[in-house]
Design a protein around this motif. Structure first.
Motif, PDB file in Angstrom:
ATOM      1  N   THR A  92       6.782  60.954  20.901  1.00 55.66           N
ATOM      2  CA  THR A  92       7.747  60.776  21.986  1.00 55.66           C
ATOM      3  C   THR A  92       7.419  61.743  23.117  1.00 55.66           C
ATOM      4  OG1 THR A  92       9.416  60.230  20.322  1.00 55.66           O
ATOM      5  CG2 THR A  92      10.218  60.772  22.520  1.00 55.66           C
ATOM      6  N   ALA A  93       7.514  61.290  24.339  1.00 55.64           N
ATOM      7  CA  ALA A  93       7.295  62.164  25.495  1.00 55.64           C
ATOM      8  C   ALA A  93       8.385  63.231  25.533  1.00 55.64           C
ATOM      9  CB  ALA A  93       7.321  61.343  26.773  1.00 55.64           C
ATOM     10  N   VAL A  94       8.059  64.401  26.066  1.00 55.27           N
ATOM     11  CA  VAL A  94       9.016  65.510  26.102  1.00 55.27           C
ATOM     12  C   VAL A  94      10.300  65.099  26.815  1.00 55.27           C
ATOM     13  CG1 VAL A  94       9.449  67.839  26.993  1.00 55.27           C
ATOM     14  CG2 VAL A  94       7.253  67.307  25.959  1.00 55.27           C
ATOM     15  N   GLU A  95      10.179  64.473  27.968  1.00 53.55           N
ATOM     16  CA  GLU A  95      11.369  64.060  28.718  1.00 53.55           C
ATOM     17  C   GLU A  95      12.238  63.109  27.893  1.00 53.55           C
ATOM     18  OE1 GLU A  95      12.603  62.218  33.064  1.00 53.55           O
ATOM     19  OE2 GLU A  95      10.497  62.267  32.489  1.00 53.55           O
ATOM     20  N   ALA A  96      11.607  62.147  27.224  1.00 56.41           N
ATOM     21  CA  ALA A  96      12.357  61.199  26.402  1.00 56.41           C
ATOM     22  C   ALA A  96      12.982  61.902  25.197  1.00 56.41           C
ATOM     23  CB  ALA A  96      11.435  60.070  25.936  1.00 56.41           C
ATOM     24  N   ALA A  97      12.261  62.837  24.598  1.00 53.44           N
ATOM     25  CA  ALA A  97      12.800  63.585  23.453  1.00 53.44           C
ATOM     26  C   ALA A  97      14.048  64.357  23.860  1.00 53.44           C
ATOM     27  CB  ALA A  97      11.740  64.539  22.899  1.00 53.44           C
ATOM     28  N   CYS A  98      14.010  64.971  25.023  1.00 52.89           N
ATOM     29  CA  CYS A  98      15.177  65.717  25.516  1.00 52.89           C
ATOM     30  C   CYS A  98      16.356  64.776  25.705  1.00 52.89           C
ATOM     31  CB  CYS A  98      14.845  66.434  26.819  1.00 52.89           C
ATOM     32  SG  CYS A  98      13.663  67.788  26.611  1.00 52.89           S
ATOM     33  N   ARG A  99      16.108  63.623  26.288  1.00 54.98           N
ATOM     34  CA  ARG A  99      17.193  62.647  26.512  1.00 54.98           C
ATOM     35  C   ARG A  99      17.753  62.143  25.185  1.00 54.98           C
ATOM     36  NH1 ARG A  99      21.423  61.744  29.029  1.00 54.98           N
ATOM     37  NH2 ARG A  99      21.912  59.597  29.438  1.00 54.98           N
ATOM     38  N   ILE A 100      16.898  61.883  24.228  1.00 58.47           N
ATOM     39  CA  ILE A 100      17.346  61.427  22.901  1.00 58.47           C
ATOM     40  C   ILE A 100      18.269  62.460  22.270  1.00 58.47           C
ATOM     41  CG2 ILE A 100      16.557  61.032  20.523  1.00 58.47           C
ATOM     42  CD1 ILE A 100      14.068  59.641  21.832  1.00 58.47           C
ATOM     43  N   ILE A 101      17.875  63.710  22.333  1.00 57.87           N
ATOM     44  CA  ILE A 101      18.678  64.776  21.710  1.00 57.87           C
ATOM     45  C   ILE A 101      20.023  64.911  22.415  1.00 57.87           C
ATOM     46  CG2 ILE A 101      18.795  67.258  21.265  1.00 57.87           C
ATOM     47  CD1 ILE A 101      15.678  67.068  20.915  1.00 57.87           C
ATOM     48  N   ILE A 102      20.026  64.816  23.725  1.00 61.31           N
ATOM     49  CA  ILE A 102      21.286  64.880  24.474  1.00 61.31           C
ATOM     50  C   ILE A 102      22.192  63.715  24.069  1.00 61.31           C
ATOM     51  CG2 ILE A 102      22.295  64.634  26.786  1.00 61.31           C
ATOM     52  CD1 ILE A 102      19.786  66.257  27.782  1.00 61.31           C
ATOM     53  N   LEU A 103      21.626  62.519  23.960  1.00 66.15           N
ATOM     54  CA  LEU A 103      22.414  61.350  23.554  1.00 66.15           C
ATOM     55  C   LEU A 103      22.907  61.474  22.113  1.00 66.15           C
ATOM     56  CD1 LEU A 103      20.354  58.525  25.276  1.00 66.15           C
ATOM     57  CD2 LEU A 103      22.660  59.306  25.888  1.00 66.15           C
ATOM     58  N   GLU A 104      22.075  62.013  21.224  1.00 71.11           N
ATOM     59  CA  GLU A 104      22.513  62.245  19.846  1.00 71.11           C
ATOM     60  C   GLU A 104      23.708  63.180  19.803  1.00 71.11           C
ATOM     61  OE1 GLU A 104      18.298  61.788  17.359  1.00 71.11           O
ATOM     62  OE2 GLU A 104      18.937  63.769  18.025  1.00 71.11           O
ATOM     63  N   ASP A 105      23.640  64.230  20.618  1.00 72.67           N
ATOM     64  CA  ASP A 105      24.730  65.201  20.677  1.00 72.67           C
ATOM     65  C   ASP A 105      26.007  64.563  21.221  1.00 72.67           C
ATOM     66  OD1 ASP A 105      25.670  67.979  20.410  1.00 72.67           O
ATOM     67  OD2 ASP A 105      25.819  67.889  22.602  1.00 72.67           O
ATOM     68  N   GLN A 106      25.872  63.748  22.260  1.00 75.61           N
ATOM     69  CA  GLN A 106      27.040  63.069  22.827  1.00 75.61           C
ATOM     70  C   GLN A 106      27.651  62.089  21.824  1.00 75.61           C
ATOM     71  OE1 GLN A 106      25.390  61.397  26.418  1.00 75.61           O
ATOM     72  NE2 GLN A 106      25.777  63.252  27.609  1.00 75.61           N
ATOM     73  N   LEU A 107      26.809  61.383  21.090  1.00 72.81           N
ATOM     74  CA  LEU A 107      27.304  60.457  20.074  1.00 72.81           C
ATOM     75  C   LEU A 107      28.053  61.201  18.982  1.00 72.81           C
ATOM     76  CD1 LEU A 107      27.519  57.677  18.782  1.00 72.81           C
ATOM     77  CD2 LEU A 107      25.249  58.064  17.767  1.00 72.81           C
ATOM     78  N   GLU A 108      27.496  62.300  18.525  1.00 76.99           N
ATOM     79  CA  GLU A 108      28.142  63.099  17.492  1.00 76.99           C
ATOM     80  C   GLU A 108      29.517  63.596  17.962  1.00 76.99           C
ATOM     81  OE1 GLU A 108      27.320  67.396  15.527  1.00 76.99           O
ATOM     82  OE2 GLU A 108      25.631  66.007  15.475  1.00 76.99           O
ATOM     83  N   GLU A 109      29.593  64.051  19.200  1.00 70.89           N
ATOM     84  CA  GLU A 109      30.863  64.527  19.757  1.00 70.89           C
ATOM     85  C   GLU A 109      31.873  63.383  19.872  1.00 70.89           C
ATOM     86  OE1 GLU A 109      33.686  67.162  21.582  1.00 70.89           O
ATOM     87  OE2 GLU A 109      32.020  67.397  20.189  1.00 70.89           O
ATOM     88  N   ALA A 110      31.427  62.210  20.320  1.00 70.03           N
ATOM     89  CA  ALA A 110      32.315  61.049  20.430  1.00 70.03           C
ATOM     90  C   ALA A 110      32.835  60.633  19.060  1.00 70.03           C
ATOM     91  CB  ALA A 110      31.585  59.890  21.105  1.00 70.03           C
ATOM     92  N   GLN A 111      31.973  60.647  18.042  1.00 68.32           N
ATOM     93  CA  GLN A 111      32.400  60.302  16.685  1.00 68.32           C
ATOM     94  C   GLN A 111      33.410  61.306  16.152  1.00 68.32           C
ATOM     95  OE1 GLN A 111      28.471  60.024  14.942  1.00 68.32           O
ATOM     96  NE2 GLN A 111      28.516  57.784  15.013  1.00 68.32           N
ATOM     97  N   ARG A 112      33.193  62.592  16.456  1.00 65.74           N
ATOM     98  CA  ARG A 112      34.136  63.626  16.017  1.00 65.74           C
ATOM     99  C   ARG A 112      35.497  63.416  16.666  1.00 65.74           C
ATOM    100  NH1 ARG A 112      36.418  67.878  17.782  1.00 65.74           N
ATOM    101  NH2 ARG A 112      35.302  67.933  19.750  1.00 65.74           N
ATOM    102  N   LEU A 113      35.508  63.142  17.969  1.00 67.06           N
ATOM    103  CA  LEU A 113      36.765  62.904  18.672  1.00 67.06           C
ATOM    104  C   LEU A 113      37.467  61.649  18.146  1.00 67.06           C
ATOM    105  CD1 LEU A 113      35.737  63.770  22.342  1.00 67.06           C
ATOM    106  CD2 LEU A 113      37.301  65.053  20.877  1.00 67.06           C
ATOM    107  N   ASN A 114      36.699  60.616  17.865  1.00 67.35           N
ATOM    108  CA  ASN A 114      37.248  59.384  17.296  1.00 67.35           C
ATOM    109  C   ASN A 114      37.962  59.663  15.971  1.00 67.35           C
ATOM    110  OD1 ASN A 114      37.354  56.888  18.437  1.00 67.35           O
ATOM    111  ND2 ASN A 114      35.291  56.277  17.810  1.00 67.35           N
TER     112      ASN A 114
END
Length: 115
Positions: free
Chosen positions: A76-98
């Motif tokens: 994975t390209a560095v830029e894409a890897a960073c975006r994936i990790i940010i999205l993973e973190d946002q998903l985890e936070e949304a699931q926790r709030l849910n």
């Protein structure tokens, strides 16, 4: 025996304490300082700076950088890897709030039906 230093002890249990220099962090991750700078450029991690302006990384930031390295090592390209990790973190936070909202709803629904 008197203490060796009058400086406060390093908070060993604090995952956010900026304990690692860029060189040490790169060594621990088996990567280069340039890789860590790239993660900062893509706003995945923002290391704190020492009084002399040197980057300092926390254990939490090193875990994030290690995840980025896994993705980059898998092609994975560095830029894409960073975006994936940010999205993973946002998903985890949304699931926790849910889950919190569901638990609050279930609790308020039970008290209304009991009345």
């Amino acid at each position: 025996m008197p203490p060796r230093s009058t400086r406060p002890a390093i908070p060993l249990d604090d995952d956010d304490y900026p304990a690692y220099t860029m060189g040490r962090a790169a060594d621990m991750l088996g990567t280069t300082p340039a890789f860590l700078r790239a993660l900062g450029d893509h706003r995945l991690i923002t290391p704190l700076r020492s009084e002399g302006g040197h980057r300092r990384y926390s254990r939490y930031q090193l875990r994030i950088a290690a995840r980025a390295r896994e993705l980059v090592d898998a092609g994975t390209a560095v830029e894409a890897a960073c975006r994936i990790i940010i999205l993973e973190d946002q998903l985890e936070e949304a699931q926790r709030l849910n889950e919190e909202l569901r638990a609050a709803h279930d609790t308020s629904g039970q008290s209304k039906s009991s009345a």
